[in-house]
Design a protein around this motif. Sequence first.
Motif, short mmCIF file in Angstrom:
data_model
loop_
_atom_site.label_atom_id
_atom_site.label_comp_id
_atom_site.label_asym_id
_atom_site.label_seq_id
_atom_site.Cartn_x
_atom_site.Cartn_y
_atom_site.Cartn_z
N MET A 85 0.85 -1.17 0.00
CA MET A 85 0.00 0.00 0.00
C MET A 85 0.90 1.24 0.00
SD MET A 85 -3.09 1.26 2.54
CE MET A 85 -2.73 0.04 3.71
N ARG A 86 0.45 2.26 -0.74
CA ARG A 86 1.21 3.50 -0.78
C ARG A 86 0.27 4.68 -0.96
NH1 ARG A 86 2.16 5.58 -5.94
NH2 ARG A 86 1.46 4.24 -7.62
N GLU A 87 0.75 5.83 -0.60
CA GLU A 87 -0.03 7.06 -0.74
C GLU A 87 0.21 7.63 -2.13
OE1 GLU A 87 0.11 11.47 1.21
OE2 GLU A 87 0.27 9.75 2.57
N ILE A 88 -0.85 8.15 -2.75
CA ILE A 88 -0.70 8.80 -4.04
C ILE A 88 -1.21 10.23 -3.96
CG2 ILE A 88 -0.89 6.63 -5.31
CD1 ILE A 88 -3.74 7.53 -6.11
N GLN A 89 -0.79 11.02 -4.90
CA GLN A 89 -1.22 12.41 -4.97
C GLN A 89 -2.38 12.56 -5.96
OE1 GLN A 89 0.10 14.75 -2.88
NE2 GLN A 89 1.16 12.96 -2.04
N HIS A 90 -3.05 13.67 -5.88
CA HIS A 90 -4.23 13.95 -6.69
C HIS A 90 -3.96 13.77 -8.18
CE1 HIS A 90 -7.25 16.79 -8.51
NE2 HIS A 90 -8.01 15.96 -7.83
N ARG A 91 -2.86 14.29 -8.68
CA ARG A 91 -2.55 14.17 -10.12
C ARG A 91 -2.39 12.72 -10.55
NH1 ARG A 91 1.10 19.22 -9.77
NH2 ARG A 91 -0.34 20.80 -10.53
N GLU A 92 -1.76 11.92 -9.71
CA GLU A 92 -1.60 10.51 -10.04
C GLU A 92 -2.96 9.81 -10.08
OE1 GLU A 92 0.82 6.47 -8.78
OE2 GLU A 92 1.12 8.29 -7.60
N LEU A 93 -3.84 10.16 -9.15
CA LEU A 93 -5.18 9.58 -9.16
C LEU A 93 -5.91 9.94 -10.45
CD1 LEU A 93 -7.58 8.08 -7.97
CD2 LEU A 93 -8.19 10.17 -6.75
N LEU A 94 -5.79 11.17 -10.90
CA LEU A 94 -6.45 11.57 -12.15
C LEU A 94 -5.95 10.73 -13.31
CD1 LEU A 94 -6.50 15.45 -11.78
CD2 LEU A 94 -8.41 13.85 -11.51
N ARG A 95 -4.66 10.45 -13.36
CA ARG A 95 -4.12 9.58 -14.42
C ARG A 95 -4.67 8.17 -14.28
NH1 ARG A 95 0.58 12.52 -13.28
NH2 ARG A 95 1.37 10.89 -11.93
N MET A 96 -4.75 7.68 -13.06
CA MET A 96 -5.21 6.32 -12.82
C MET A 96 -6.69 6.15 -13.19
SD MET A 96 -3.29 5.61 -9.21
CE MET A 96 -3.57 3.85 -9.11
N LEU A 97 -7.49 7.19 -12.97
CA LEU A 97 -8.91 7.11 -13.29
C LEU A 97 -9.13 6.80 -14.77
CD1 LEU A 97 -10.35 10.04 -11.16
CD2 LEU A 97 -10.76 7.60 -10.82
N SER A 98 -8.29 7.34 -15.63
CA SER A 98 -8.46 7.09 -17.05
C SER A 98 -8.05 5.68 -17.46
CB SER A 98 -7.67 8.13 -17.87
OG SER A 98 -6.29 7.95 -17.65
N SER A 99 -7.40 4.96 -16.55
CA SER A 99 -6.99 3.59 -16.88
C SER A 99 -7.86 2.54 -16.19
CB SER A 99 -5.52 3.38 -16.51
OG SER A 99 -5.36 3.44 -15.10
N GLY A 100 -8.98 2.95 -15.59
CA GLY A 100 -9.92 1.99 -15.05
C GLY A 100 -9.75 1.61 -13.59
N VAL A 101 -9.03 2.41 -12.83
CA VAL A 101 -8.88 2.12 -11.41
C VAL A 101 -10.23 2.22 -10.70
CG1 VAL A 101 -8.36 4.48 -10.66
CG2 VAL A 101 -7.44 2.59 -9.38
N GLN A 102 -10.42 1.41 -9.68
CA GLN A 102 -11.61 1.48 -8.85
C GLN A 102 -11.30 2.38 -7.66
OE1 GLN A 102 -13.45 -2.80 -8.67
NE2 GLN A 102 -11.22 -2.95 -8.73
N VAL B 171 -7.14 -0.78 -7.17
CA VAL B 171 -8.06 -0.11 -6.26
C VAL B 171 -7.33 1.02 -5.54
CG1 VAL B 171 -9.52 -0.37 -4.20
CG2 VAL B 171 -9.38 -2.22 -5.86
N VAL B 172 -7.99 2.17 -5.45
CA VAL B 172 -7.51 3.28 -4.63
C VAL B 172 -8.56 3.51 -3.56
CG1 VAL B 172 -7.04 5.76 -4.57
CG2 VAL B 172 -6.22 4.39 -6.49
N VAL B 173 -8.13 3.56 -2.31
CA VAL B 173 -9.05 3.78 -1.18
C VAL B 173 -8.69 5.11 -0.54
CG1 VAL B 173 -9.85 2.93 1.06
CG2 VAL B 173 -9.25 1.30 -0.76
N TYR B 174 -9.72 5.91 -0.25
CA TYR B 174 -9.45 7.13 0.51
C TYR B 174 -10.45 7.23 1.65
CZ TYR B 174 -13.24 9.67 -1.93
OH TYR B 174 -14.44 10.08 -2.44
N CYS B 175 -9.98 7.82 2.76
CA CYS B 175 -10.85 7.94 3.92
C CYS B 175 -10.87 9.35 4.48
CB CYS B 175 -10.47 6.94 5.01
SG CYS B 175 -8.81 7.14 5.63
N ARG B 176 -9.97 10.19 4.08
CA ARG B 176 -10.01 11.62 4.39
C ARG B 176 -9.54 12.31 3.15
NH1 ARG B 176 -13.41 11.47 7.78
NH2 ARG B 176 -12.94 10.99 9.92
N ASP B 177 -10.29 13.29 2.72
CA ASP B 177 -9.89 13.92 1.47
C ASP B 177 -9.32 15.30 1.69
OD1 ASP B 177 -12.03 16.12 0.47
OD2 ASP B 177 -13.01 14.59 1.67
N SER B 178 -8.54 15.70 0.73
CA SER B 178 -7.98 17.06 0.74
C SER B 178 -8.26 17.69 -0.62
CB SER B 178 -6.50 17.02 1.02
OG SER B 178 -5.84 16.24 0.04
#
Length: 66
Positions: free
Chosen positions: A1-18, A58-65
Amino acid sequence: MREIQHRELLRMLSSGVQVVDALPTHEYATAHIRGAIHIPVGRILRDAPALLDRTRPVVVYCRDSL
């Protein structure tokens, strides 16, 4: 498990991440990432196997910024 930043999540969303939102229901209702699967943190172990595709990342978040 690792922490990702907002920009990385945006890239991952286009590749089908849950995206799993583990916030309490009232917080999820207020704001969440569009398309996120809501599984409150206390129910992840119970509900995730039935709700998530094991073949996709899968990306899980529990507190957002956001």
